[in-house]
Design a protein around this motif. Structure first.
Motif, PDB file in Angstrom:
ATOM      1  N   SER A  83      -2.805   1.106  -4.790  1.00  0.00           N
ATOM      2  CA  SER A  83      -2.087   0.663  -5.983  1.00  0.00           C
ATOM      3  C   SER A  83      -0.803  -0.061  -5.619  1.00  0.00           C
ATOM      4  N   PRO A  84      -0.301  -0.922  -6.507  1.00  0.00           N
ATOM      5  CA  PRO A  84       0.919  -1.695  -6.193  1.00  0.00           C
ATOM      6  C   PRO A  84       2.197  -0.908  -6.406  1.00  0.00           C
ATOM      7  N   ASP A  85       2.140   0.250  -7.101  1.00  0.00           N
ATOM      8  CA  ASP A  85       3.362   0.980  -7.401  1.00  0.00           C
ATOM      9  C   ASP A  85       3.778   1.867  -6.245  1.00  0.00           C
ATOM     10  N   GLY A  86       5.020   2.329  -6.292  1.00  0.00           N
ATOM     11  CA  GLY A  86       5.547   3.226  -5.257  1.00  0.00           C
ATOM     12  C   GLY A  86       6.344   2.473  -4.221  1.00  0.00           C
ATOM     13  N   GLN A  87       7.547   2.974  -3.944  1.00  0.00           N
ATOM     14  CA  GLN A  87       8.442   2.310  -2.999  1.00  0.00           C
ATOM     15  C   GLN A  87       8.564   3.041  -1.679  1.00  0.00           C
ATOM     16  N   ASP A  88       8.091   4.310  -1.608  1.00  0.00           N
ATOM     17  CA  ASP A  88       8.300   5.111  -0.406  1.00  0.00           C
ATOM     18  C   ASP A  88       7.382   4.723   0.735  1.00  0.00           C
TER      19      ASP A  88
END
Length: 338
Positions: free
Chosen positions: A303-308
């Protein structure tokens, strides 16, 4: 003419003809045959760190007349090292160092899983440049001074020796050996595997030091506890982590499982093969474990979300968990779901 000269004679003659035709010089020493380092016409210093790739699953009757043109076709080679047996066959793996990081990346992207011949797909991945070895199964009575003196006699480039109580064997010790370079460590590993240590005990094993084992040894020395050692066996349990799983934690656990079962260090490769307009990316992955009968591969959507975590790190976590599942390890009580 000895029996070793008659093994694979046709391929050896083809190699000899190729070296005469091209003028390429190959130098063999201590079980490795070198080209370059630097090659003719090279200007300036050696390339930066991280430009070496590891090549595995080579047919043993394939030599530099095939491999150097192939790996030179994707970038400028600084050095090529083919590991050799006493009989004149290759040992199934080699190292290629390129002039730049971009050329090394291109070699992996282009030549990983390349069909060198029908049914023979080679492995090409980053070289880890390891410098530490572990000697397991040493006698409990061995002293550091005696071990270090013996190692200085049979290997070169030794920087340090540390002795530990073996977490997996009662009445035994293991030693961590650190060398000044990857090449020195590789030559030391070969010498020790050939039985040159002679400490009066059979069953002493040598291997590359796994990062998880190194971490476990530090924890074991600082604070031994039943959570790490039960019944004389090492029980590696990864520390508690929050979701999502970190790549480091999952790879550490996978490396420990492979080390415990003497399978060798896993080699993991991922590649993005599709990107959707909404940002989802499809990754192909493959994990090669030297002691396992076949590569383990698959696909996963990230998925494209998440910054970690980066998307590639997420794909690598999925690949590592897939391998652990295939190896039959139960993760439900030890690791949270991804």
């Amino acid at each position: 003419q000895t029996w070793t000269n008659r093994i694979n004679e046709a391929s050896k003659m083809a190699l000899l003809a190729w070296t005469k035709e091209t003028g390429i010089e190959l130098v063999q020493i201590n079980g490795q045959r070198h080209y370059g380092g630097p090659p003719p016409g090279w200007e300036g210093g050696p390339p930066p760190a991280g430009t070496e790739v590891y090549i595995a699953r080579l047919p043993q009757d394939v030599y530099e007349n095939t491999l150097i043109p192939l790996f030179g076709s994707v970038g400028k080679l600084y050095e090529f090292r083919l590991m050799m047996t006493f009989s004149g066959l290759n040992r199934g793996f080699a190292y290629a160092t390129y002039a730049s990081l971009q050329e090394a990346q291109r070699a992996i992207a282009t030549l990983h899983r390349f069909q060198l011949r029908q049914g023979c797909a080679i492995v090409v991945c980053w070289s880890t440049q390891k410098r530490e070895l572990v000697l397991n199964g040493l006698p409990a009575s061995v002293s550091q001074q005696k071990l270090e003196a013996r190692l200085q006699m049979v290997t070169e480039g030794l920087s340090s020796v540390t002795l530990h109580a073996s977490p997996s064997q009662r009445q035994a010790k293991l030693a961590v050996l650190k060398y000044g370079s990857h090449n020195a460590a590789a030559l030391a590993k070969k010498a020790l595997m050939e039985g040159n240590l002679r400490l009066g005990k059979e069953g002493v094993r040598v291997d590359w030091l796994d990062p998880q084992l190194k971490k476990n040894l530090q924890l074991y020395e600082e604070k031994p506890s039943s959570s790490w050692v039960q019944g004389g066996e090492s029980r590696a349990v990864p520390r508690s982590v929050s979701t999502p799983l970190s790549l480091q934690d999952v790879l550490e656990y996978l490396n420990m499982v492979c080390w415990k079962h003497h399978l060798g260090r896993p080699l993991l490769v991922t590649k993005c093969v599709q990107v959707n307009p909404n940002g989802w990316q499809k990754f192909w992955y493959q994990v090669v474990i030297p002691g396992y009968h076949a590569p383990i591969s698959g696909f996963t959507w990230v998925s494209p979300d998440g910054q970690d975590q980066s998307k590639q790190e997420k794909a690598m976590v999925v690949a590592a968990l897939h391998v652990l599942w295939v190896l039959g390890e139960s993760l439900h009580s030890q690791l949270p779901a991804f």
